[in-house]
Design a protein around this motif. Structure first.
Motif, PDB file in Angstrom:
ATOM      1  N   ILE A 157      46.917  39.801  46.529  1.00 15.38           N
ATOM      2  CA  ILE A 157      46.312  40.536  47.517  1.00 15.38           C
ATOM      3  C   ILE A 157      45.313  39.536  48.686  1.00 15.38           C
ATOM      4  CG2 ILE A 157      44.486  41.044  45.638  1.00 15.38           C
ATOM      5  CD1 ILE A 157      45.145  44.317  46.363  1.00 15.38           C
ATOM      6  N   GLY A 158      45.218  40.632  49.424  1.00 13.88           N
ATOM      7  CA  GLY A 158      43.657  39.752  50.235  1.00 13.88           C
ATOM      8  C   GLY A 158      44.675  38.814  50.666  1.00 13.88           C
ATOM      9  N   GLY A 159      44.026  37.454  50.507  1.00 11.71           N
ATOM     10  CA  GLY A 159      44.423  36.448  51.508  1.00 11.71           C
ATOM     11  C   GLY A 159      45.436  35.697  50.632  1.00 11.71           C
ATOM     12  N   SER A 160      46.257  36.386  49.528  1.00 12.06           N
ATOM     13  CA  SER A 160      47.057  35.656  48.566  1.00 12.06           C
ATOM     14  C   SER A 160      48.516  36.911  48.923  1.00 12.06           C
ATOM     15  CB  SER A 160      46.573  35.791  47.029  1.00 12.06           C
ATOM     16  OG  SER A 160      45.765  35.223  46.901  1.00 12.06           O
ATOM     17  N   SER A 210      47.293  33.842  43.810  1.00 11.95           N
ATOM     18  CA  SER A 210      45.917  34.199  43.150  1.00 11.95           C
ATOM     19  C   SER A 210      44.885  32.830  43.231  1.00 11.95           C
ATOM     20  CB  SER A 210      45.796  34.722  41.967  1.00 11.95           C
ATOM     21  OG  SER A 210      44.585  35.243  41.648  1.00 11.95           O
ATOM     22  N   LYS A 211      44.198  32.623  44.121  1.00  5.05           N
ATOM     23  CA  LYS A 211      43.528  31.879  43.781  1.00  5.05           C
ATOM     24  C   LYS A 211      42.713  31.436  42.806  1.00  5.05           C
ATOM     25  CE  LYS A 211      39.701  29.857  45.932  1.00  5.05           C
ATOM     26  NZ  LYS A 211      38.458  29.190  47.516  1.00  5.05           N
ATOM     27  N   THR A 212      42.360  32.482  41.930  1.00  5.53           N
ATOM     28  CA  THR A 212      41.247  32.787  41.195  1.00  5.53           C
ATOM     29  C   THR A 212      42.145  32.551  39.457  1.00  5.53           C
ATOM     30  OG1 THR A 212      41.489  35.482  41.175  1.00  5.53           O
ATOM     31  CG2 THR A 212      39.304  33.325  41.722  1.00  5.53           C
ATOM     32  N   THR A 215      42.159  38.141  39.856  1.00  4.63           N
ATOM     33  CA  THR A 215      42.356  39.379  40.346  1.00  4.63           C
ATOM     34  C   THR A 215      43.330  40.550  39.745  1.00  4.63           C
ATOM     35  OG1 THR A 215      42.067  37.517  41.837  1.00  4.63           O
ATOM     36  CG2 THR A 215      42.969  40.436  42.449  1.00  4.63           C
ATOM     37  N   GLY A 272      40.403  32.561  50.293  1.00  6.23           N
ATOM     38  CA  GLY A 272      41.749  33.155  50.128  1.00  6.23           C
ATOM     39  C   GLY A 272      41.753  33.567  51.602  1.00  6.23           C
ATOM     40  N   ARG A 273      40.841  33.806  52.586  1.00  6.17           N
ATOM     41  CA  ARG A 273      41.715  34.214  53.845  1.00  6.17           C
ATOM     42  C   ARG A 273      41.617  33.097  55.139  1.00  6.17           C
ATOM     43  NH1 ARG A 273      36.490  35.637  52.745  1.00  6.17           N
ATOM     44  NH2 ARG A 273      34.087  34.423  53.894  1.00  6.17           N
ATOM     45  N   GLN A 354      40.925  41.034  57.560  1.00  3.60           N
ATOM     46  CA  GLN A 354      39.801  40.347  56.270  1.00  3.60           C
ATOM     47  C   GLN A 354      39.650  38.816  57.046  1.00  3.60           C
ATOM     48  OE1 GLN A 354      42.779  37.738  53.462  1.00  3.60           O
ATOM     49  NE2 GLN A 354      40.524  38.398  52.096  1.00  3.60           N
ATOM     50  N   GLU A 358      35.686  40.147  55.530  1.00  2.00           N
ATOM     51  CA  GLU A 358      34.708  39.295  55.214  1.00  2.00           C
ATOM     52  C   GLU A 358      34.472  38.503  55.529  1.00  2.00           C
ATOM     53  OE1 GLU A 358      38.074  38.274  51.649  1.00  2.00           O
ATOM     54  OE2 GLU A 358      37.400  40.532  50.841  1.00  2.00           O
ATOM     55  N   GLN A 502      32.072  35.735  50.180  1.00  2.00           N
ATOM     56  CA  GLN A 502      32.284  37.659  50.154  1.00  2.00           C
ATOM     57  C   GLN A 502      32.454  38.235  48.832  1.00  2.00           C
ATOM     58  OE1 GLN A 502      35.515  35.325  50.593  1.00  2.00           O
ATOM     59  NE2 GLN A 502      34.588  34.908  47.966  1.00  2.00           N
ATOM     60  N   VAL A 505      32.614  41.792  48.174  1.00  2.00           N
ATOM     61  CA  VAL A 505      33.326  43.270  46.599  1.00  2.00           C
ATOM     62  C   VAL A 505      33.516  43.218  45.837  1.00  2.00           C
ATOM     63  CG1 VAL A 505      35.254  41.966  49.191  1.00  2.00           C
ATOM     64  CG2 VAL A 505      34.782  41.177  47.035  1.00  2.00           C
ATOM     65  N   LYS A 509      34.380  45.576  42.160  1.00  2.00           N
ATOM     66  CA  LYS A 509      35.075  45.694  41.623  1.00  2.00           C
ATOM     67  C   LYS A 509      34.473  46.009  39.906  1.00  2.00           C
ATOM     68  CE  LYS A 509      37.371  41.059  43.960  1.00  2.00           C
ATOM     69  NZ  LYS A 509      37.493  40.145  43.588  1.00  2.00           N
TER      70      LYS A 509
HETATM   71  O1  F6P Z   1      38.385  40.652  47.898  1.00  2.00           O
HETATM   72  C1  F6P Z   1      38.450  39.628  47.627  1.00  2.00           C
HETATM   73  C2  F6P Z   1      39.055  38.328  47.209  1.00  2.00           C
HETATM   74  O2  F6P Z   1      38.495  36.954  46.863  1.00  2.00           O
HETATM   75  C3  F6P Z   1      39.697  37.823  48.330  1.00  2.00           C
HETATM   76  O3  F6P Z   1      38.250  36.952  49.274  1.00  2.00           O
HETATM   77  C4  F6P Z   1      41.097  36.892  48.368  1.00  2.00           C
HETATM   78  O4  F6P Z   1      41.635  36.602  49.347  1.00  2.00           O
HETATM   79  C5  F6P Z   1      41.002  37.807  47.138  1.00  2.00           C
HETATM   80  O5  F6P Z   1      40.493  38.722  46.323  1.00  2.00           O
HETATM   81  C6  F6P Z   1      42.229  37.314  46.211  1.00  2.00           C
HETATM   82  O6  F6P Z   1      41.870  36.809  45.686  1.00  2.00           O
HETATM   83  P1  F6P Z   1      42.689  35.628  44.550  1.00  2.00           P
HETATM   84  O7  F6P Z   1      43.676  34.675  44.861  1.00  2.00           O
HETATM   85  O8  F6P Z   1      41.871  35.106  43.615  1.00  2.00           O
HETATM   86  O9  F6P Z   1      43.546  37.185  43.420  1.00  2.00           O
END
Ligand code: F6P
Length: 553
Positions: A157-160, A210-212, A215, A272-273, A354, A358, A502, A505, A509
């Protein structure tokens, strides 16, 4: 050297001079500016990274342009660019470097950041992605039952998500048409159900991006995907053969059950973006092939180099960013419309939303003090010519100033009879009509009834940029995305904000997590909500129960 402290932009001499000019420009028209300067179109155009930018149809004079460039100098834009490219921790609120430019540096470059050569690491991951993509594409990578992968589903989602889906759509004409690519992002179960309903699990690969890897939306969708797969394939190895992860968080990937040998990493210095050209682009690489993916990286890099070394007067991203500052801060524009005249770019405005909002939707400066200017405008848009039959009326004759970026290509990816010339004629006609309009006298002379004259008059003076490129290739797409990335950077430097965090956001959440527990009845003893939210939650629960009861009958 660390990032120079932000200057109070409204106190700069160039800012004050621009404020004076903003009152003067209201008395000028694009008709007169073009009439006075036959070289205007030539003078106010620039080229870089394979893109041509005509910015002559903007509400600027030579003095204004000089002052905008001077403003960038007084904000030390060039030093800031160097600081980013050197890998300093310019994302101060997260204490991180901002190095998406390293993702597209050629293999022979070196960039040592915090003791590590990041270019070497980037290419090591690219090589693994390439090997994996080739195996998927040539059918040697197989699912648990031995079938080759025919369907690739990116979950993120988002940048991913936005980068991968935008790039897939933009470069569809380069993609492997024998495979199906789907993108699941929304927590709304409909997204997953519709994306998978016709897929054969034996031939499906999920890429959890997902970077983290924490999410909520992505992890919920990923768990649903795992259940979907395991319910259909009884193999104990199903996850191993049908899931790969793209993340910076190996621990969470492991916990989810994906072998870290099937994980493609990136780094905390990729926002992410700003990540579509990192491993987050794995689905793109599988779709268009490693060679085309590397071409896209070369396009990004060409624009990076243009931004880094070109004098500000001819620097595409700097000029575009400064024009956004001009309209946002001096002429009261609230939005920027991005109107690609190319169907393949249909997701480009969503991607840019985004990237731009963002990044620059910030209310304090990098040092925490309140901004004293308006910051990031709202970006929006639709592909031409659809928008012409929808919202262009307001742009032509409404009361708002809406600067526009038109994007067009000389050669279509899908030539079809007269279509492309008609498409491009519309692009050029819109720019011309918006800039020069049609006076009441011109309307009258065409013989329309007098009462219609005011309705059929076009004031003109509606500004636009036109970005032209030869064709929508991987290289062009890379350059185009980098153009906007660096325009956003330029705006952020002028406003003195952190374009790379960012925090905005987070609050929603956290509150959603609490309400999820309340909706499931797990928790009822938290601090009270406001009366509106409490009443909505109560009403939702009642309606939901009612729905279930009816269904039971
Ligand atoms: O919406 C906030 C955000 O952290 C974005 O900056 C990022 O692209 C998105 O959520 C997804 O995050 P992740 O890649 O960690 O799942």
């Amino acid at each position: 050297m660390t990032r120079p402290d932000p200057v109070r932009v409204t106190e700069l001499p160039a800012w004050k001079a621009l404020a004076v000019h903003s009152r003067e420009i209201e008395r000028r028209s694009l008709r007169s500016l073009f009439a006075e300067d036959p070289d205007r179109a030539w003078r106010l155009s620039a080229e870089g990274g394979g893109l041509f930018l005509d910015y002559s149809k903007n509400l600027i004079t030579k003095d204004i342009l000089d002052l905008l460039v001077e403003l960038a100098r007084q904000c030390h834009l060039t030093d800031h660019i160097e600081t980013m490219f050197r890998g300093e921790h310019i994302n101060r609120t997260e204490n991180r470097a901002v190095l998406h430019v390293a993702l597209r540096m050629p293999r022979d470059r070196t960039l040592v950041v915090d003791g590590t050569d990041v270019v070497r690491e980037v290419h090591a991951v690219l090589d693994r992605m390439e090997d994996f993509s080739r195996r998927v594409r040539d059918g040697t990578f197989r699912g648990a039952t031995g079938k080759p992968v025919r369907n690739v589903v990116n979950i993120g989602i988002g940048g991913s998500d936005l980068g991968p889906v935008m790039a897939y759509e933009a470069l569809r004409s380069f993609s492997d048409r024998s495979r199906t690519f789907r993108f699941v992002s929304n927590i709304d179960g409909t997204d997953f159900v519709e994306a998978t309903r016709d897929l054969d699990p034996e031939e499906t690969l999920f890429i959890v991006s997902s970077k983290t890897f924490t999410t909520l939306e992505t992890m919920t969708n990923a768990r649903t995907a795992r259940e979907w797969l395991l319910a259909r394939l009884e193999s104990p190895d199903a996850v191993k053969h049908h899931f790969v992860a793209v993340s910076t968080n190996a621990d969470e990937v492991r916990k989810f059950g994906i072998d870290t040998g099937n994980m493609f990493g990136f780094w905390d210095w990729v926002g992410g973006r700003y990540s579509m050209d990192s491993a987050i682009g794995l689905s793109t690489m599988i779709a268009i092939g490693p060679e085309n993916f590397r071409e896209m990286l070369a396009g990004f890099h060409a624009m990076d180099e243009h931004f880094r070394i070109t004098p500000l007067e001819a620097n595409l991203p700097a000029l575009m960013g400064l024009l956004v500052v001009w309209y946002t801060n001096f002429l009261g524009a609230q939005t920027v419309a991005v109107l690609p005249y190319d169907q393949y770019l249909k997701r480009f405005p969503a991607y840019l939303q985004q990237l731009t909002m963002e990044s620059n939707g910030k209310h304090v400066r990098i040092d925490g003090s309140p901004v004293d200017t308006t910051t990031g405008p709202i970006y929006w848009g639709e592909p031409g010519t659809n928008g012409q039959h929808s919202f262009y009326q307001l742009i032509h004759q409404g009361t708002r100033l809406i600067p526009i970026d038109f994007i067009g290509f000389a050669r279509p990816r899908t030539p079809l009879g007269p279509h492309h010339d008609i498409l491009m004629a519309n692009l050029f006609a819109q720019g011309e009509a918006l800039a020069f309009g049609k006076t009441a006298d011109e309307v009258r002379s065409s013989g329309v009834p007098e009462f219609q004259v005011p309705h059929r008059t076009f004031e003109g003076n509606r500004p636009s940029n036109t970005i032209l490129a030869e064709t929508l290739s991987p290289r062009t797409l890379g350059a185009l995305v980098a153009l906007y990335e660096h325009s956003v950077f330029t705006q952020g430097i002028v406003w003195g904000i952190d374009s790379f965090d960012q925090w905005g956001v987070e609050l929603g959440k956290v509150m959603a997590v609490r309400i999820i527990e309340e909706l499931s009845g797990k928790k009822t003893d938290g601090p009270p909500h406001d009366t509106s939210t409490s009443a909505l939650i109560r009403r939702y629960r009642t309606m939901r129960e009612g729905g279930e009861e009816k269904g039971r009958g």
